[in-house]
Design an enzyme around this catalytic site. Structure first.
Site, short mmCIF file in Angstrom:
data_model
loop_
_atom_site.label_atom_id
_atom_site.label_comp_id
_atom_site.label_asym_id
_atom_site.label_seq_id
_atom_site.Cartn_x
_atom_site.Cartn_y
_atom_site.Cartn_z
N LYS A 50 -10.77 -2.91 -3.49
CA LYS A 50 -11.53 -1.65 -3.59
C LYS A 50 -10.69 -0.55 -4.21
O LYS A 50 -11.21 0.35 -4.85
CB LYS A 50 -11.92 -1.16 -2.19
CG LYS A 50 -12.84 -2.04 -1.42
CD LYS A 50 -13.29 -1.27 -0.17
CE LYS A 50 -13.65 -2.20 0.96
NZ LYS A 50 -12.59 -2.34 1.96
N LYS A 88 0.82 -1.22 0.00
CA LYS A 88 0.00 0.00 0.00
C LYS A 88 0.85 1.26 0.00
O LYS A 88 0.47 2.26 -0.60
CB LYS A 88 -0.98 -0.01 1.18
CG LYS A 88 -2.09 -1.01 0.97
CD LYS A 88 -3.29 -0.79 1.86
CE LYS A 88 -4.42 -1.71 1.42
NZ LYS A 88 -5.55 -1.75 2.31
N LYS A 115 -5.22 -9.52 -6.41
CA LYS A 115 -6.49 -9.74 -5.72
C LYS A 115 -7.50 -8.64 -6.07
O LYS A 115 -7.12 -7.50 -6.37
CB LYS A 115 -6.29 -9.85 -4.21
CG LYS A 115 -6.23 -8.56 -3.45
CD LYS A 115 -6.46 -8.76 -1.95
CE LYS A 115 -6.49 -7.38 -1.30
NZ LYS A 115 -7.38 -7.23 -0.19
N1 AQP Z 1 -10.12 -10.23 -3.06
C1 AQP Z 1 -10.49 -10.72 -1.91
N2 AQP Z 1 -10.80 -12.03 -1.78
C2 AQP Z 1 -11.21 -12.54 -0.58
N3 AQP Z 1 -11.32 -11.80 0.54
C3 AQP Z 1 -11.03 -10.49 0.46
N4 AQP Z 1 -11.06 -9.48 1.35
C4 AQP Z 1 -10.67 -8.33 0.76
N5 AQP Z 1 -10.39 -8.55 -0.52
C5 AQP Z 1 -10.60 -9.88 -0.76
C6 AQP Z 1 -11.46 -9.65 2.75
O1 AQP Z 1 -12.53 -8.75 2.99
C7 AQP Z 1 -12.47 -8.34 4.37
C8 AQP Z 1 -12.60 -6.86 4.46
O2 AQP Z 1 -11.51 -6.25 3.82
P1 AQP Z 1 -11.17 -4.75 4.15
O3 AQP Z 1 -12.04 -3.86 3.41
O4 AQP Z 1 -11.18 -4.51 5.59
O5 AQP Z 1 -9.68 -4.61 3.75
P2 AQP Z 1 -8.90 -4.97 2.46
O6 AQP Z 1 -8.37 -6.35 2.57
O7 AQP Z 1 -7.89 -3.93 2.40
O8 AQP Z 1 -9.97 -4.89 1.28
P3 AQP Z 1 -9.72 -4.40 -0.17
O9 AQP Z 1 -11.00 -4.43 -0.87
O10 AQP Z 1 -8.61 -5.12 -0.81
O11 AQP Z 1 -9.34 -2.89 0.03
P4 AQP Z 1 -8.06 -2.14 -0.43
O12 AQP Z 1 -8.24 -1.93 -1.89
O13 AQP Z 1 -8.12 -0.87 0.35
O14 AQP Z 1 -6.86 -2.98 -0.14
C9 AQP Z 1 -11.15 -8.88 4.94
O15 AQP Z 1 -11.42 -10.03 5.72
C10 AQP Z 1 -10.38 -9.24 3.72
O16 AQP Z 1 -9.50 -10.32 3.97
#
Ligand code: AQP
Length: 350
Positions: free
Chosen positions: A214, A118, A211
Protein backbone atom coordinates in the site's frame (compact mmCIF):
# COMPACT_ATOMS: atom_id res chain seq x y z
CA UNK A 1 -7.14 -29.33 27.92
CA UNK A 2 -6.43 -28.37 24.28
CA UNK A 3 -7.29 -24.85 23.20
CA UNK A 4 -10.48 -24.36 21.20
CA UNK A 5 -9.46 -23.64 17.61
CA UNK A 6 -10.05 -20.00 16.74
CA UNK A 7 -8.87 -17.88 13.83
CA UNK A 8 -7.78 -14.24 14.21
CA UNK A 9 -6.31 -11.88 11.65
CA UNK A 10 -6.14 -8.17 10.96
CA UNK A 11 -5.69 -5.71 8.14
CA UNK A 12 -4.44 -2.15 8.55
CA UNK A 13 -6.64 0.68 7.27
CA UNK A 14 -3.67 2.55 5.84
CA UNK A 15 -4.79 3.08 2.27
CA UNK A 16 -6.04 1.22 -0.72
CA UNK A 17 -6.31 -2.52 -0.27
CA UNK A 18 -4.54 -4.25 -3.11
CA UNK A 19 -4.36 -7.60 -4.84
CA UNK A 20 -1.62 -8.74 -2.42
CA UNK A 21 -3.85 -8.14 0.61
CA UNK A 22 -6.69 -9.88 -1.20
CA UNK A 23 -4.85 -13.01 -2.40
CA UNK A 24 -2.43 -13.23 0.54
CA UNK A 25 -4.98 -12.72 3.29
CA UNK A 26 -8.64 -11.98 2.52
CA UNK A 27 -9.24 -15.00 0.24
CA UNK A 28 -8.05 -17.22 3.09
CA UNK A 29 -10.21 -15.36 5.61
CA UNK A 30 -13.25 -16.19 3.51
CA UNK A 31 -12.32 -19.86 3.18
CA UNK A 32 -11.60 -20.36 6.88
CA UNK A 33 -15.17 -19.38 7.73
CA UNK A 34 -16.23 -22.83 6.52
CA UNK A 35 -14.24 -24.61 9.20
CA UNK A 36 -13.53 -22.19 12.06
CA UNK A 37 -14.88 -19.47 14.29
CA UNK A 38 -13.10 -16.40 13.00
CA UNK A 39 -12.34 -12.92 14.27
CA UNK A 40 -11.37 -10.39 11.59
CA UNK A 41 -10.13 -7.05 12.83
CA UNK A 42 -9.50 -3.73 11.13
CA UNK A 43 -6.35 -2.81 13.03
CA UNK A 44 -6.68 0.97 13.24
CA UNK A 45 -4.25 1.21 16.17
CA UNK A 46 -1.54 -0.28 13.96
CA UNK A 47 -2.44 2.18 11.22
CA UNK A 48 -1.24 5.19 13.23
CA UNK A 49 2.25 3.78 13.90
CA UNK A 50 3.70 5.60 10.90
CA UNK A 51 3.69 9.30 10.08
CA UNK A 52 0.53 11.27 9.32
CA UNK A 53 1.59 11.27 5.68
CA UNK A 54 1.11 7.47 5.67
CA UNK A 55 -2.19 7.18 7.54
CA UNK A 56 -3.62 10.42 6.28
CA UNK A 57 -5.21 11.97 9.40
CA UNK A 58 -8.45 11.39 11.34
CA UNK A 59 -11.00 11.69 8.50
CA UNK A 60 -8.92 9.44 6.26
CA UNK A 61 -8.45 6.85 9.03
CA UNK A 62 -12.20 6.57 9.60
CA UNK A 63 -12.83 6.41 5.84
CA UNK A 64 -10.20 3.69 5.39
CA UNK A 65 -11.51 1.71 8.37
CA UNK A 66 -14.95 1.60 6.77
CA UNK A 67 -13.44 0.74 3.39
CA UNK A 68 -11.48 -2.26 4.75
CA UNK A 69 -14.67 -3.43 6.49
CA UNK A 70 -16.52 -3.09 3.19
CA UNK A 71 -13.77 -5.08 1.45
CA UNK A 72 -14.13 -7.90 3.99
CA UNK A 73 -17.86 -8.10 3.45
CA UNK A 74 -17.74 -7.61 -0.32
CA UNK A 75 -15.20 -10.45 -0.54
CA UNK A 76 -17.55 -12.82 1.27
CA UNK A 77 -16.92 -12.53 5.01
CA UNK A 78 -20.20 -12.89 6.87
CA UNK A 79 -20.25 -10.40 9.79
CA UNK A 80 -23.27 -12.16 11.30
CA UNK A 81 -21.46 -15.46 11.64
CA UNK A 82 -17.92 -14.18 12.25
CA UNK A 83 -16.72 -11.27 14.37
CA UNK A 84 -15.75 -8.19 12.35
CA UNK A 85 -14.71 -5.05 14.25
CA UNK A 86 -12.10 -2.32 14.55
CA UNK A 87 -9.34 -2.80 17.10
CA UNK A 88 -9.55 0.53 18.96
CA UNK A 89 -13.08 -0.30 20.20
CA UNK A 90 -11.72 -3.04 22.47
CA UNK A 91 -9.39 -1.63 25.11
CA UNK A 92 -7.96 -5.07 25.91
CA UNK A 93 -5.65 -4.82 22.86
CA UNK A 94 -3.74 -1.93 24.45
CA UNK A 95 -3.88 -3.38 27.96
CA UNK A 96 -2.52 -6.78 26.98
CA UNK A 97 0.11 -5.12 24.78
CA UNK A 98 1.44 -3.38 27.91
CA UNK A 99 1.78 -6.66 29.78
CA UNK A 100 3.48 -8.16 26.72
CA UNK A 101 5.83 -5.15 26.51
CA UNK A 102 7.14 -6.33 29.84
CA UNK A 103 7.46 -9.94 28.62
CA UNK A 104 9.05 -9.33 25.19
CA UNK A 105 12.80 -8.63 25.08
CA UNK A 106 14.49 -5.76 23.27
CA UNK A 107 16.73 -8.25 21.47
CA UNK A 108 13.68 -9.95 19.96
CA UNK A 109 12.27 -6.69 18.61
CA UNK A 110 15.66 -5.56 17.33
CA UNK A 111 15.57 -8.48 14.90
CA UNK A 112 12.26 -7.49 13.25
CA UNK A 113 12.95 -6.82 9.58
CA UNK A 114 9.69 -4.98 8.91
CA UNK A 115 10.65 -2.26 11.40
CA UNK A 116 14.03 -1.90 9.73
CA UNK A 117 12.38 -1.62 6.30
CA UNK A 118 9.67 0.81 7.38
CA UNK A 119 11.89 2.99 9.57
CA UNK A 120 14.54 3.10 6.84
CA UNK A 121 17.65 5.13 7.49
CA UNK A 122 15.93 7.59 9.81
CA UNK A 123 15.41 5.10 12.65
CA UNK A 124 15.81 7.72 15.40
CA UNK A 125 12.77 9.48 14.03
CA UNK A 126 10.50 6.40 13.83
CA UNK A 127 7.66 6.24 16.35
CA UNK A 128 7.91 4.01 19.41
CA UNK A 129 4.63 2.52 18.16
CA UNK A 130 6.21 1.35 14.92
CA UNK A 131 8.96 -0.39 16.90
CA UNK A 132 6.38 -1.92 19.24
CA UNK A 133 4.00 -2.96 16.45
CA UNK A 134 4.78 -6.71 16.72
CA UNK A 135 4.01 -6.70 20.46
CA UNK A 136 0.61 -5.13 19.82
CA UNK A 137 0.09 -7.75 17.11
CA UNK A 138 0.82 -10.52 19.64
CA UNK A 139 -1.76 -8.93 21.96
CA UNK A 140 -4.32 -8.75 19.12
CA UNK A 141 -4.06 -12.49 18.56
CA UNK A 142 -3.67 -13.71 22.13
CA UNK A 143 -6.41 -11.48 23.54
CA UNK A 144 -8.75 -14.00 21.87
CA UNK A 145 -6.45 -16.94 22.59
CA UNK A 146 -6.54 -17.54 18.85
CA UNK A 147 -4.82 -20.70 17.63
CA UNK A 148 -4.55 -19.95 13.90
CA UNK A 149 -3.58 -16.77 12.08
CA UNK A 150 -3.94 -16.49 8.29
CA UNK A 151 -1.37 -13.99 6.98
CA UNK A 152 0.83 -13.26 3.98
CA UNK A 153 4.45 -14.39 4.05
CA UNK A 154 5.66 -10.94 5.15
CA UNK A 155 4.09 -11.47 8.58
CA UNK A 156 5.84 -14.76 9.34
CA UNK A 157 8.49 -13.20 11.58
CA UNK A 158 5.88 -11.30 13.59
CA UNK A 159 3.94 -14.51 14.15
CA UNK A 160 7.08 -16.22 15.46
CA UNK A 161 7.45 -13.35 17.91
CA UNK A 162 3.85 -13.83 19.05
CA UNK A 163 4.65 -17.47 19.77
CA UNK A 164 7.77 -16.47 21.72
CA UNK A 165 5.78 -13.99 23.80
CA UNK A 166 3.03 -16.55 24.52
CA UNK A 167 5.62 -19.12 25.54
CA UNK A 168 7.56 -16.75 27.79
CA UNK A 169 4.34 -15.55 29.47
CA UNK A 170 3.33 -19.19 30.09
CA UNK A 171 6.79 -19.96 31.50
CA UNK A 172 7.24 -16.79 33.57
CA UNK A 173 3.80 -17.04 35.15
CA UNK A 174 3.49 -20.85 35.16
CA UNK A 175 2.89 -21.15 38.92
CA UNK A 176 0.36 -18.35 38.92
CA UNK A 177 -1.38 -19.82 35.87
CA UNK A 178 -1.69 -23.17 37.66
CA UNK A 179 -2.91 -21.31 40.74
CA UNK A 180 -5.67 -19.81 38.65
CA UNK A 181 -7.00 -23.11 37.47
CA UNK A 182 -5.09 -23.94 34.29
CA UNK A 183 -3.58 -27.20 35.50
CA UNK A 184 -1.28 -27.66 32.56
CA UNK A 185 0.24 -24.21 33.20
CA UNK A 186 -0.62 -23.00 29.71
CA UNK A 187 -2.67 -19.84 29.51
CA UNK A 188 -1.92 -18.69 25.98
CA UNK A 189 -1.80 -21.01 22.96
CA UNK A 190 1.19 -20.76 20.62
CA UNK A 191 -0.60 -19.36 17.55
CA UNK A 192 0.11 -21.05 14.25
CA UNK A 193 0.60 -18.98 11.10
CA UNK A 194 -1.50 -20.10 8.15
CA UNK A 195 0.60 -18.94 5.23
CA UNK A 196 -1.31 -20.81 2.58
CA UNK A 197 -3.56 -20.16 -0.35
CA UNK A 198 -3.06 -19.05 -3.87
CA UNK A 199 -0.44 -16.30 -3.48
CA UNK A 200 1.33 -15.79 -0.17
CA UNK A 201 3.59 -13.05 -1.59
CA UNK A 202 2.33 -10.97 -4.49
CA UNK A 203 5.05 -8.75 -5.90
CA UNK A 204 5.01 -5.18 -7.23
CA UNK A 205 4.01 -4.75 -10.88
CA UNK A 206 6.96 -2.39 -11.33
CA UNK A 207 9.63 -4.54 -9.64
CA UNK A 208 9.23 -8.30 -9.25
CA UNK A 209 11.67 -8.39 -6.34
CA UNK A 210 9.62 -6.04 -4.10
CA UNK A 211 6.32 -7.01 -2.48
CA UNK A 212 3.14 -5.29 -3.62
CA UNK A 213 2.46 -2.76 -0.91
CA UNK A 214 0.00 0.00 0.00
CA UNK A 215 2.81 2.37 0.83
CA UNK A 216 4.66 2.11 -2.51
CA UNK A 217 4.84 5.62 -3.95
CA UNK A 218 3.83 4.36 -7.39
CA UNK A 219 0.14 3.49 -7.75
CA UNK A 220 1.12 1.56 -10.89
CA UNK A 221 2.95 -0.93 -8.67
CA UNK A 222 -0.32 -2.40 -7.38
CA UNK A 223 -3.85 -3.27 -8.40
CA UNK A 224 -6.21 -1.77 -5.86
CA UNK A 225 -9.48 -3.52 -5.07
CA UNK A 226 -11.27 -0.31 -5.99
CA UNK A 227 -9.57 0.18 -9.38
CA UNK A 228 -11.96 0.34 -12.33
CA UNK A 229 -11.56 -1.79 -15.46
CA UNK A 230 -9.64 0.87 -17.41
CA UNK A 231 -7.18 1.44 -14.57
CA UNK A 232 -6.60 -2.30 -14.16
CA UNK A 233 -5.99 -2.63 -17.92
CA UNK A 234 -3.54 0.26 -17.90
CA UNK A 235 -1.60 -1.09 -14.91
CA UNK A 236 -1.36 -4.65 -16.22
CA UNK A 237 -0.27 -3.47 -19.68
CA UNK A 238 2.40 -1.27 -18.09
CA UNK A 239 3.58 -4.05 -15.75
CA UNK A 240 7.30 -4.70 -16.06
CA UNK A 241 8.26 -7.84 -17.99
CA UNK A 242 11.37 -9.13 -19.75
CA UNK A 243 12.00 -9.57 -23.48
CA UNK A 244 11.73 -13.40 -23.53
CA UNK A 245 8.48 -15.20 -24.37
CA UNK A 246 6.75 -16.97 -21.46
CA UNK A 247 8.41 -20.27 -20.59
CA UNK A 248 6.73 -23.59 -21.30
CA UNK A 249 7.51 -25.05 -17.89
CA UNK A 250 7.34 -23.60 -14.38
CA UNK A 251 11.07 -24.10 -13.91
CA UNK A 252 11.62 -21.48 -16.60
CA UNK A 253 10.12 -18.83 -14.28
CA UNK A 254 13.11 -19.07 -11.97
CA UNK A 255 15.25 -15.92 -12.16
CA UNK A 256 12.41 -14.15 -13.99
CA UNK A 257 10.66 -12.42 -11.05
CA UNK A 258 8.24 -10.29 -13.09
CA UNK A 259 7.09 -13.19 -15.28
CA UNK A 260 6.79 -15.41 -12.20
CA UNK A 261 4.66 -12.78 -10.45
CA UNK A 262 2.22 -12.26 -13.34
CA UNK A 263 1.82 -15.99 -13.91
CA UNK A 264 1.35 -16.42 -10.15
CA UNK A 265 -1.40 -13.77 -10.10
CA UNK A 266 -3.13 -15.42 -13.06
CA UNK A 267 -2.90 -18.83 -11.38
CA UNK A 268 -4.23 -17.52 -8.05
CA UNK A 269 -7.17 -15.66 -9.60
CA UNK A 270 -8.13 -18.55 -11.86
CA UNK A 271 -7.71 -21.25 -9.21
CA UNK A 272 -5.13 -23.11 -11.30
CA UNK A 273 -1.46 -23.95 -10.84
CA UNK A 274 1.33 -21.99 -12.56
CA UNK A 275 2.12 -25.11 -14.62
CA UNK A 276 -1.46 -25.19 -15.88
CA UNK A 277 -1.36 -21.51 -16.79
CA UNK A 278 1.88 -22.06 -18.71
CA UNK A 279 0.28 -24.94 -20.58
CA UNK A 280 -2.06 -22.33 -22.12
CA UNK A 281 0.33 -19.38 -22.45
CA UNK A 282 3.88 -20.83 -22.45
CA UNK A 283 5.89 -19.94 -25.54
CA UNK A 284 3.65 -16.92 -26.26
CA UNK A 285 4.37 -13.20 -25.96
CA UNK A 286 3.47 -11.18 -22.88
CA UNK A 287 1.05 -8.98 -24.82
CA UNK A 288 -1.59 -11.67 -25.37
CA UNK A 289 -1.05 -13.08 -21.86
CA UNK A 290 -1.54 -9.60 -20.42
CA UNK A 291 -4.83 -9.21 -22.32
CA UNK A 292 -6.10 -12.42 -20.74
CA UNK A 293 -4.82 -11.29 -17.33
CA UNK A 294 -6.69 -7.98 -17.63
CA UNK A 295 -9.90 -9.81 -18.42
CA UNK A 296 -9.43 -12.17 -15.49
CA UNK A 297 -8.62 -9.37 -13.03
CA UNK A 298 -11.63 -7.34 -14.14
CA UNK A 299 -13.97 -10.35 -13.95
CA UNK A 300 -12.80 -11.26 -10.45
CA UNK A 301 -12.34 -7.81 -8.92
CA UNK A 302 -15.13 -5.70 -10.44
CA UNK A 303 -17.95 -7.32 -8.45
CA UNK A 304 -15.97 -6.74 -5.24
CA UNK A 305 -15.31 -3.11 -6.16
CA UNK A 306 -19.00 -2.61 -6.98
CA UNK A 307 -20.15 -4.09 -3.69
CA UNK A 308 -17.56 -2.06 -1.73
CA UNK A 309 -18.85 1.11 -3.36
CA UNK A 310 -22.41 0.23 -2.40
CA UNK A 311 -21.41 -0.55 1.20
CA UNK A 312 -19.28 2.55 1.84
CA UNK A 313 -22.15 4.72 0.64
CA UNK A 314 -23.90 3.78 3.89
CA UNK A 315 -21.36 4.47 6.67
CA UNK A 316 -24.05 4.08 9.35
CA UNK A 317 -24.56 0.45 8.32
CA UNK A 318 -20.81 -0.26 8.41
CA UNK A 319 -20.45 1.40 11.81
CA UNK A 320 -23.31 -0.74 13.15
CA UNK A 321 -21.48 -3.87 11.95
CA UNK A 322 -18.24 -2.70 13.62
CA UNK A 323 -20.02 -1.80 16.86
CA UNK A 324 -21.85 -5.14 17.00
CA UNK A 325 -18.64 -7.01 16.24
CA UNK A 326 -16.78 -5.04 18.92
CA UNK A 327 -19.39 -6.00 21.54
CA UNK A 328 -18.90 -9.68 20.72
CA UNK A 329 -15.10 -9.31 20.63
CA UNK A 330 -15.11 -7.48 23.98
CA UNK A 331 -16.98 -10.32 25.66
CA UNK A 332 -14.08 -12.68 24.82
CA UNK A 333 -11.37 -10.08 25.43
CA UNK A 334 -12.69 -9.08 28.86
CA UNK A 335 -12.47 -12.68 30.04
CA UNK A 336 -8.84 -12.97 28.88
CA UNK A 337 -7.94 -9.63 30.50
CA UNK A 338 -9.61 -10.57 33.78
CA UNK A 339 -7.60 -13.79 33.98
CA UNK A 340 -4.39 -12.16 32.69
CA UNK A 341 -4.60 -9.49 35.38
CA UNK A 342 -5.18 -12.11 38.08
CA UNK A 343 -2.24 -14.15 36.78
CA UNK A 344 0.08 -11.12 36.77
CA UNK A 345 -1.15 -10.00 40.22
CA UNK A 346 -2.97 -6.80 39.29
CA UNK A 347 -5.82 -6.02 41.71
CA UNK A 348 -8.92 -5.31 39.67
CA UNK A 349 -12.37 -3.93 40.51
CA UNK A 350 -14.75 -6.55 41.95
N1 AQP B 1 2.15 -8.33 -1.35
C1 AQP B 1 1.50 -9.14 -0.55
N2 AQP B 1 1.31 -10.44 -0.88
C2 AQP B 1 0.63 -11.28 -0.06
N3 AQP B 1 0.10 -10.89 1.13
C3 AQP B 1 0.26 -9.61 1.49
N4 AQP B 1 -0.16 -8.90 2.57
C4 AQP B 1 0.26 -7.62 2.45
N5 AQP B 1 0.94 -7.46 1.32
C5 AQP B 1 0.96 -8.67 0.68
C6 AQP B 1 -0.94 -9.48 3.67
O1 AQP B 1 -2.12 -8.71 3.79
C7 AQP B 1 -2.52 -8.71 5.16
C8 AQP B 1 -2.84 -7.33 5.59
O2 AQP B 1 -1.68 -6.53 5.53
P1 AQP B 1 -1.62 -5.18 6.33
O3 AQP B 1 -2.33 -4.13 5.62
O4 AQP B 1 -2.09 -5.36 7.71
O5 AQP B 1 -0.11 -4.90 6.48
P2 AQP B 1 1.05 -4.86 5.46
O6 AQP B 1 1.68 -6.20 5.36
O7 AQP B 1 1.91 -3.82 6.00
O8 AQP B 1 0.39 -4.46 4.07
P3 AQP B 1 1.00 -3.57 2.96
O9 AQP B 1 0.01 -3.43 1.90
O10 AQP B 1 2.33 -4.06 2.53
O11 AQP B 1 1.13 -2.18 3.66
P4 AQP B 1 2.40 -1.29 3.85
O12 AQP B 1 2.64 -0.68 2.52
O13 AQP B 1 1.96 -0.31 4.88
O14 AQP B 1 3.54 -2.16 4.28
C9 AQP B 1 -1.38 -9.36 5.96
O15 AQP B 1 -1.74 -10.69 6.28
C10 AQP B 1 -0.25 -9.34 5.00
O16 AQP B 1 0.64 -10.43 5.23
Amino acid sequence: MPFVERVFSGVQPTGNLHLGNYLGAIVNFVKLQETHNCIYCVVDMHAITQGLDVWGGPAELARNTREVTAAFIASGIDPNKQIVFNQSQVSGHAELAWIFNCVARMGWLNRMTQFKEKAGKDRENASVGLYDYPVLMAADILLYRATHVPVGEDQKQHLELSRDIAQKFNNDFGDSIRGHGANDGLFFPLPEPLITGPATRVMSLRDGTKKMSKSDASDNSRINLTDDADTIAQKVRKAKTDPEPLPIEEKGLEARPEADNLVGIFAALSGRSKAEVLRDFGGGQFSSFKNALVELCVTKLSPIAGEMKRLVADPGHIDAILNGGADRARAIADETMKLSKDIVGFIRPR
